[in-house]
Design an enzyme around this catalytic site. Structure first.
Site, PDB file in Angstrom:
ATOM      1  N   GLN A  16     -11.193 -28.627  49.873  1.00 21.67           N
ATOM      2  CA  GLN A  16     -11.509 -28.649  48.435  1.00 21.67           C
ATOM      3  C   GLN A  16     -12.692 -29.585  48.149  1.00 21.67           C
ATOM      4  OE1 GLN A  16     -10.725 -26.971  45.769  1.00 21.67           O
ATOM      5  NE2 GLN A  16      -9.300 -25.603  46.808  1.00 21.67           N
ATOM      6  N   SER A  17     -13.661 -29.607  49.030  1.00 24.63           N
ATOM      7  CA  SER A  17     -14.811 -30.492  48.861  1.00 24.63           C
ATOM      8  C   SER A  17     -15.675 -30.092  47.661  1.00 24.63           C
ATOM      9  CB  SER A  17     -15.656 -30.444  50.141  1.00 24.63           C
ATOM     10  OG  SER A  17     -16.945 -30.981  49.900  1.00 24.63           O
ATOM     11  N   ASN A  18     -15.886 -31.048  46.759  1.00 20.16           N
ATOM     12  CA  ASN A  18     -16.808 -30.823  45.643  1.00 20.16           C
ATOM     13  C   ASN A  18     -18.245 -30.758  46.149  1.00 20.16           C
ATOM     14  OD1 ASN A  18     -14.837 -31.103  43.424  1.00 20.16           O
ATOM     15  ND2 ASN A  18     -14.681 -33.215  44.152  1.00 20.16           N
ATOM     16  N   CYS A  24     -19.300 -29.645  49.089  1.00 17.56           N
ATOM     17  CA  CYS A  24     -19.593 -28.346  49.705  1.00 17.56           C
ATOM     18  C   CYS A  24     -19.820 -27.277  48.643  1.00 17.56           C
ATOM     19  CB  CYS A  24     -18.460 -27.942  50.649  1.00 17.56           C
ATOM     20  SG  CYS A  24     -18.432 -28.948  52.155  1.00 17.56           S
TER      21      CYS A  24
END
Ligand SMILES: *Cc1c(COP(=O)(O)O)cnc(C)c1O
Length: 325
Positions: free
Chosen positions: A71-73, A75
């Site tokens: 859930q990387s912002n 990325c």
């Protein structure tokens, strides 16, 4: 000389005051709304990507590779902005259970929407992320793609310059009479995940002393890790821009990380709900909510604080089970 950057962010971001928030935090809090740097690509990462994607373009890149949690912002912002600029992206996403597909929600939904090449990797593989990203770039070179490698969180010397600029922006706002005006702040506080924001803010404060220092609330790893990490990023930034002065005092606060990266404690979750209901300010359980909780619970709290809201809403929307009422 300052490197070239692309104007990707919607700037300046506003400086909001929520009197109801002061009561919850126990300080005079001004919120620098870096959750409003853009549309769906919004958050603190755009400021770093203004420099990193400019460098990618200057090097003739046709694609980028980067990494983060599932859930990387960072990325998500990278995948969307790469497309804006006519590039594709490869994302190495850390996922605890490679046997099970992660839910295609929140940031991951957006990554998929823009057609990012998503590769799930285990936490053990993630430890070798820089090697893996180099391998992806080599593999794509064989397919005629020039792939630019962006480190975790966009946190290197070049990316950190985005937050040097953010402090300049804040200084301009204060001189124009916004926020508390020229008296400035006792501290700038924000969440810390890969260290680039902390490095940039500390350097920016060295140049524009609008606060006495910075407080970075770690959401993973401990103070020793971030002291080393942030120092390395600061050193690299100062080789890129030789005019940067020494950084202002930076305190890494690691007592409010919660149970694990991405997981908030029941007290933190309750605080996020209180903030939303008292002030209509939405903070997420991975980054900004933990940082604001930390600020509220800090024993020696600064009296007047600029809290940088770094974004993270898609991550909140990916955690419906955290917020059951
Ligand atoms: C990445 C991120 C941070 C942490 O910033 P770093 O520069 O990686 O330390 C804080 N908040 C949000 C919402 C983020 O996505």
């Amino acid at each position: 000389m300052t490197p070239h950057k692309l104007p990707l962010a919607n700037l300046p971001t506003p400086l909001f005051r929520h009197p109801q928030l002061d009561r919850l935090v126990g300080a005079e809090v001004w919120v620098k709304r870096d959750d409003m740097t853009g549309g769906v690509e919004t958050g603190n990462k755009i400021r770093k990507l203004e420099y990193l994607l400019a460098d990618a373009k200057a090097q003739g890149a046709t694609s980028v590779v980067t990494c983060g949690g599932v859930q990387s912002n960072h990325c998500r912002a990278t995948a969307i902005l790469a497309r804006n600029l006519g590039m594709s992206s490869v994302l190495l996403l850390r996922h605890g259970d490679l046997g099970a597909e992660p839910a295609p929600i929140g940031n991951l939904l957006l990554d998929r929407l823009v057609g990012a090449d998503i590769r799930l990797i285990s936490p053990a593989q993630y430890a070798d992320r820089d090697t893996l990203m180099g391998e992806v770039a080599a593999e794509r070179a064989g397919q005629g793609e020039t792939t630019y490698v962006i480190p975790e969180g966009g946190s290197n010397g070049l990316g950190a310059l985005g937050y040097v600029d953010a402090v300049q922006e804040l200084a301009d706002q204060l001189s124009a009479g916004q926020g508390p005006g020229p008296v400035g702040f006792d501290a700038i506080a924000f969440a810390c995940g890969s260290g680039g924001t902390a490095a940039g803010v500390a350097l920016g404060l060295g140049r524009h002393p609008v606060a006495k220092g910075a407080i970075a609330f770690a959401v993973c790893d401990d103070r020793a890790y971030f002291d080393a990490r942030v120092s390395a990023i600061i050193a690299e930034a100062r080789t890129i821009d030789g005019s940067l002065p020494a950084p202002a005092p930076l305190s890494i606060e690691d007592r409010f990380k919660g149970p694990a990266y991405g997981l908030a404690s029941p007290e933190q979750t309750e605080f996020i709900v209180q903030v939303a209901r008292a002030a209509g300010l939405i903070v997420d359980p991975v980054y900004s909510g933990k940082a604001l909780f930390g600020l509220a619970h800090l024993p020696d709290k600064p009296a007047r604080v600029c809290f940088v809201h770094t974004g993270g809403h898609p991550g909140l929307l990916a955690q419906p089970d955290t917020f059951r009422f």
